[in-house]
Motif scaffolding. Structure first.
Motif, mmCIF file in Angstrom:
data_model
loop_
_atom_site.group_PDB
_atom_site.id
_atom_site.type_symbol
_atom_site.label_atom_id
_atom_site.label_comp_id
_atom_site.label_asym_id
_atom_site.label_seq_id
_atom_site.Cartn_x
_atom_site.Cartn_y
_atom_site.Cartn_z
ATOM 1 N N LYS A 366 11.007 172.626 146.119
ATOM 2 C CA LYS A 366 10.711 171.308 146.710
ATOM 3 C C LYS A 366 11.720 170.260 146.273
ATOM 4 C CE LYS A 366 6.591 169.691 147.647
ATOM 5 N NZ LYS A 366 5.193 169.268 147.556
ATOM 6 N N ASP A 367 12.077 170.271 145.014
ATOM 7 C CA ASP A 367 13.020 169.274 144.504
ATOM 8 C C ASP A 367 14.391 169.447 145.159
ATOM 9 O OD1 ASP A 367 13.181 167.110 142.446
ATOM 10 O OD2 ASP A 367 14.873 168.318 141.802
ATOM 11 N N LEU A 368 14.809 170.693 145.306
ATOM 12 C CA LEU A 368 16.097 170.975 145.943
ATOM 13 C C LEU A 368 16.086 170.536 147.407
ATOM 14 C CD1 LEU A 368 18.841 172.256 145.368
ATOM 15 C CD2 LEU A 368 17.885 174.468 145.981
ATOM 16 N N ILE A 369 14.976 170.820 148.088
ATOM 17 C CA ILE A 369 14.862 170.435 149.505
ATOM 18 C C ILE A 369 14.931 168.918 149.660
ATOM 19 C CG2 ILE A 369 13.178 170.274 151.404
ATOM 20 C CD1 ILE A 369 12.396 173.169 150.758
ATOM 21 N N LEU A 370 14.172 168.187 148.823
ATOM 22 C CA LEU A 370 14.138 166.725 148.959
ATOM 23 C C LEU A 370 15.491 166.105 148.616
ATOM 24 C CD1 LEU A 370 10.589 166.122 147.506
ATOM 25 C CD2 LEU A 370 11.302 165.678 149.836
ATOM 26 N N GLU A 371 16.195 166.669 147.667
ATOM 27 C CA GLU A 371 17.514 166.129 147.343
ATOM 28 C C GLU A 371 18.534 166.450 148.431
ATOM 29 O OE1 GLU A 371 18.529 167.317 143.400
ATOM 30 O OE2 GLU A 371 17.149 165.878 142.487
ATOM 31 N N MET A 372 18.395 167.603 149.078
ATOM 32 C CA MET A 372 19.289 167.910 150.202
ATOM 33 C C MET A 372 18.999 167.001 151.396
ATOM 34 S SD MET A 372 21.508 170.056 149.340
ATOM 35 C CE MET A 372 22.225 170.392 150.929
ATOM 36 N N VAL A 373 17.726 166.611 151.555
ATOM 37 C CA VAL A 373 17.373 165.644 152.609
ATOM 38 C C VAL A 373 18.053 164.309 152.335
ATOM 39 C CG1 VAL A 373 15.449 164.276 153.563
ATOM 40 C CG2 VAL A 373 15.197 166.726 153.244
ATOM 41 N N LEU A 374 18.057 163.899 151.062
ATOM 42 C CA LEU A 374 18.719 162.641 150.707
ATOM 43 C C LEU A 374 20.230 162.717 150.934
ATOM 44 C CD1 LEU A 374 16.877 161.586 147.437
ATOM 45 C CD2 LEU A 374 16.833 160.413 149.617
ATOM 46 N N MET A 375 20.803 163.888 150.762
ATOM 47 C CA MET A 375 22.251 164.048 150.948
ATOM 48 C C MET A 375 22.631 164.064 152.428
ATOM 49 S SD MET A 375 24.237 164.584 148.200
ATOM 50 C CE MET A 375 25.472 165.817 148.569
ATOM 51 N N TYR A 454 24.947 164.933 144.677
ATOM 52 C CA TYR A 454 25.394 163.732 143.959
ATOM 53 C C TYR A 454 24.646 162.539 144.533
ATOM 54 C CZ TYR A 454 28.429 160.094 142.094
ATOM 55 O OH TYR A 454 28.897 158.993 141.444
ATOM 56 N N LEU A 455 23.786 161.913 143.725
ATOM 57 C CA LEU A 455 22.923 160.826 144.219
ATOM 58 C C LEU A 455 22.891 159.684 143.211
ATOM 59 C CD1 LEU A 455 19.842 162.898 145.438
ATOM 60 C CD2 LEU A 455 21.462 161.728 146.903
ATOM 61 N N PRO A 456 22.662 158.447 143.685
ATOM 62 C CA PRO A 456 22.403 157.334 142.760
ATOM 63 C C PRO A 456 21.114 157.582 141.964
ATOM 64 C CG PRO A 456 22.789 156.539 144.986
ATOM 65 C CD PRO A 456 22.689 158.011 145.070
ATOM 66 N N LEU A 457 20.962 156.901 140.853
ATOM 67 C CA LEU A 457 19.835 157.151 139.940
ATOM 68 C C LEU A 457 18.490 156.902 140.612
ATOM 69 C CD1 LEU A 457 18.955 157.888 137.076
ATOM 70 C CD2 LEU A 457 19.028 155.460 136.506
ATOM 71 N N MET A 462 13.512 159.168 143.006
ATOM 72 C CA MET A 462 12.569 158.819 144.081
ATOM 73 C C MET A 462 11.371 159.774 144.137
ATOM 74 S SD MET A 462 11.969 156.753 146.619
ATOM 75 C CE MET A 462 13.491 155.988 147.122
ATOM 76 N N VAL A 463 11.628 161.064 143.921
ATOM 77 C CA VAL A 463 10.534 162.056 143.962
ATOM 78 C C VAL A 463 9.489 161.722 142.901
ATOM 79 C CG1 VAL A 463 9.981 164.508 143.833
ATOM 80 C CG2 VAL A 463 12.193 163.798 144.714
ATOM 81 N N ILE A 464 9.940 161.331 141.699
ATOM 82 C CA ILE A 464 9.009 161.012 140.611
ATOM 83 C C ILE A 464 8.223 159.749 140.938
ATOM 84 C CG2 ILE A 464 8.886 160.386 138.165
ATOM 85 C CD1 ILE A 464 11.385 162.139 137.771
#
Length: 582
Positions: A366-375, A454-457, A462-464
């Motif tokens: 889930k974490d990987l999916i949500l971060e790829m969505v942000l990318m 690579y994302l801003p802090l 955001m997930v947390i």
């Protein structure tokens, strides 16, 4: 349970568990040697016509078969205790094994016809399992399930007919080099539509909670790794066909709405099994949406991790329902962790894995999916749908845990509350172990390359943020504090709209099924049994029958007929004479 039933259960469990181990070791070998195995078995050859059975074994099919057989084995072992009062336990085990066989046929098929055999086998056996208890509710749920899935079956049949253009049904050979072909565009649309029906995306969502009428072991199998994931698996196989398709953008929107709708409905639901079913629907929406963004490996990763903790969640629900004297209403439960601590442990860990708590199975995918969505370069609406749905997952999970375990004792009886059914606990502990290790174990096995994110802090956290807000809202709702905050949120019409899955069951039952079936009945009555009969077979039959009756009447040598015909002839002659004289 007699000795014969026990031996069938144990043999089935042993066979499936052994089969999963074989698949595991073969998968390791295939990954290490970068192997694919394509086999063809010619069954019939007559002149130029061949009937060939094809099998494709690669790391993906072997890994999925391992998961399906492991969950099936634990479900059958669990059924020894759960279904021990069932008189026809053998029939139940046979149906589960048929279901397993259909799924295996679907997984290993590179051929669209053998995929259709597995696909239709899943639909047929799932209907038999949903109506297993044979009451009105089960029959209605089974009919809704079967008719909703028939739409997908018809789409697969149309794909079979369209693939006649290529001279073979081995779709695996055509995926990479015919992307711009018109026939392939038609095929991709049909495949997406059939996957949407099987994986219960909007507007076909209502059958999935209705299928909870099946026995709980069946729900654990169906809603984790077999029936509902068949559509996702089919799209993973056909993914290279659908790059940059307009229909994929529509699928992204519909699957995002499915996640959102099921998350909201789960917060209004009080039936324990339906809450878990709606969470399955939400996770299916997540898989389909990440697939429509062109990331099939991530969708497959989440499919496998989700299968483990969702099967465990259903098994825990089955134990609780058993001990609550077949009651499924969470408002009549509370404080159960005092009485059944081991089952509560399994339920808590599977729920936390569902939420994506770090270092459990769900977190890695889930974490990987949500971060790829942000990318990715998606619009704001899809972004909000993803993150609201993630928050809603925490929301209904914490609400469920508080209702079951933390809130005050609210049980009808504690007579059945004991935690010593070791058969059920053994099968649950096997899945508990897998729910803890599956995420990390698969994350280094499936991906042979690292994802660079690579994302801003703030976006990284955001997930947390969303998860903490979801936990807080779940705590408020389970303590009934939110009801006094805003009356608009709890108004009757809005509650009705949200709790009935945005009126989806009404649309499916009346819109898709009732009116079409009624229209079909009228057509049958007025055309097939009406005008067509009158002007074809029945009409011809009546005319020939009347002529035959008249002919046989003449051949009876009846005096009246001769006299009548004699008078007619005389009148005719007199008339002709009168005409000639004039």
């Amino acid at each position: 349970m007699n000795k014969k039933q026990f031996s069938i259960c144990f043999m089935s469990f042993f066979f499936l568990f052994f089969f999963s181990l074989i698949n595991f070791f073969m998968m390791i070998y295939f990954i290490m040697n970068n192997m694919n195995l394509f086999m063809e078995w010619e069954m019939i050859s007559f002149n130029s016509m061949n009937i060939v059975m094809s099998i494709l074994l690669d790391w993906m099919s072997l890994l999925f078969m391992m998961f399906v057989s492991l969950i099936s084995s634990s479900v059958i072992y669990y059924s020894q205790s759960y279904m021990k009062s069932e008189l026809n336990l053998n029939r139940f085990i046979m149906l589960v094994l048929l279901f397993f066989s259909s799924m295996i046929l679907l997984i290993i098929s590179p051929n669209i016809i053998s995929i259709f055999l597995g696909w239709d086998g899943l639909g047929l056996v799932s209907y038999c399992l949903v109506i297993y208890y044979q009451n009105i509710k089960s029959f209605n749920a089974g009919m809704l399930t079967a008719l909703s899935n028939r739409i997908g079956d018809v789409c697969i049949l149309m794909v079979i007919s369209w693939m006649m253009n290529y001279g073979s049904w081995n779709y695996i050979f055509y995926l990479n080099f015919m992307n711009n072909d018109f026939s392939m565009k038609i095929i991709s649309i049909m495949i997406i539509l059939s996957a949407m029906t099987k994986s219960a995306q909007i507007p076909f969502s209502s059958w999935l909670p209705a299928a909870m009428a099946a026995p709980t072991p069946v729900s654990a199998l169906v809603h984790s790794s077999t029936l509902v994931t068949a559509g996702v698996y089919l799209l993973i196989r056909f993914n290279s066909l659908m790059i940059d398709s307009l229909f994929l953008k529509l699928l992204l929107l519909l699957s995002g709405l499915t996640m959102f709708m099921s998350g909201i409905s789960a917060n209004y639901e009080f039936d324990l099994k339906k809450i878990i079913a709606l969470s399955t629907l939400s996770q299916l929406g997540l898989m389909m949406s990440i697939l429509s963004m062109g990331l099939p490996d991530l969708a497959f990763f989440h499919l496998l991790t989700h299968a483990m903790f969702k099967a465990l969640l259903f098994m825990c629900a089955g134990v609780i329902i058993h001990m609550m004297n077949d009651n499924q209403d969470i408002r009549l439960m509370g404080g159960i962790s005092m009485y059944i601590p081991l089952t509560s442990l399994c339920l808590n860990i599977s729920n936390l894995a569902l939420c994506g708590i770090p270092f459990l199975a769900g977190f890695y995918s889930k974490d990987l999916i949500l971060e790829m969505v942000l990318m990715s370069n998606l619009n704001l609406m899809i972004f909000y749908l993803y993150y609201f749905s993630t928050g809603l997952t925490m929301f209904y999970t914490i609400r469920l845990l508080l209702y079951l375990m933390v809130n005050d004792y609210n049980l009808l009886t504690i007579y059945n509350l004991y935690d010593e059914d070791y058969v059920m606990l053994k099968s649950m502990f096997m899945l508990l172990f897998m729910s803890i290790i599956t995420g990390s174990f698969l994350s280094w096995m499936i991906f042979n390359y690292p994802y660079m994110i690579y994302l801003p802090l703030n976006l990284k956290l955001m997930v947390i943020y969303v998860s903490l807000i979801g936990v807080f809202l779940g705590w408020l709702v389970s303590n009934m504090k939110i009801y006094s905050v805003n009356k608009f949120l709890m108004s009757y019409k809005l509650s009705l709209f949200m709790s009935t899955m945005w009126f989806m069951p009404n649309l499916s039952t009346y819109g898709l099924n009732y009116y079409f079936l009624n229209f079909g009945q009228n057509m049958l009555k007025n055309l097939d049994l009406g005008w067509y009969e009158l002007y074809s077979s029945q009409g011809m039959f009546k005319i020939i029958k009347n002529y035959s009756i008249f002919n046989s009447y003449i051949q009876m040598n009846n005096l009246k007929i001769y006299l009548f015909s004699f008078i007619l002839w005389m009148l005719f002659l007199i008339l002709m004479l009168m005409i000639n004289m004039n």
